[in-house]
Design an enzyme around this catalytic site. Sequence first.
Site, short mmCIF file in Angstrom:
data_model
loop_
_atom_site.label_atom_id
_atom_site.label_comp_id
_atom_site.label_asym_id
_atom_site.label_seq_id
_atom_site.Cartn_x
_atom_site.Cartn_y
_atom_site.Cartn_z
N ASP A 209 93.94 127.88 43.77
CA ASP A 209 93.63 127.64 45.18
C ASP A 209 94.93 127.62 45.99
OD1 ASP A 209 94.58 124.61 45.54
OD2 ASP A 209 93.57 124.78 43.61
N ASP A 211 95.84 125.01 47.91
CA ASP A 211 96.09 123.61 48.26
C ASP A 211 95.59 123.35 49.68
OD1 ASP A 211 97.14 121.23 46.93
OD2 ASP A 211 98.57 121.16 48.57
#
Length: 291
Positions: A209, A211
Amino acid sequence: MTKAILGVIGGSGVYDLPGLEDVRELDLTSPWGTPSAKPKQGRIGATTIVFLPRHGAGHRLSPSDIDYHANIDVLKRAGVTDLVSLSACGSYREELPPGTFVLADQFIDRTFRRQPTFFGPGCVAHVAFSDPVAPNLVARLARAAAAESVPHVVGGSYVCMEGPQFSTRAESTTYKAMGASIVGMTNMPEAKLAREAEISYATVGMVTDYDAWRPHEAGVDVADVIAVMRDNGDKARRLVARLAADFPAEHEPCPVGSDRALDFAIITAPEHRDAALLAKLDAVAGRVLGR
């Protein structure tokens, strides 16, 4: 020369290593506590591999509850000379999208609940840690990733936060501004303890991802993370298989001295060393303590 034994710590999404042959469970105990699981030893080709799932069977341990000391200690007792840490992580950079593997070469330790050393009162040691990963092992991982067409980047700083919550936006933007590449919850004190145990260490940050630093996104979506994690797990297994297929039979001396880290590290005079602590250090520091 020392026989090379490749250790693999499986992070989130990597709880086993399909393809291992002649697998047996090692019944090893540690004076430091209870490891996440019993290590499994097998081989891929001629390379001996010892595998340990960091979070235990069924992912029962959070990052703060892992007994990192026991994990590194039992891997040392199993003869591991080179250790690959497979770790899910978030990205601070657009050019490191989910699915990228980052072979980090630096760490920023922001944990606060974890004891970062095997040593202490009665046996004080200071190991060099300016170069925390083993260059030869990183180079071999990079070649294996290229051979398997796994998107990867060599180099970058890994921020290790305490967790188990994901980052606030303030934390995420701060570490991005500092120039860090990825963020995770498990490589500290793991990397420090591996260095104290004189095990050559390298981490594979498997990006899941971005973040929480992107203002136009809602932050980390756990469902999306889990989906990417499954795909990353498949790539990680291919990476390890390729790494093992080309791994040397003998451990290569580490250019940054990770396999000789204790040569001058222990400061406490012999007559002032604590016998109980020395007994616990039998595997980790036995080479320099004469045990």
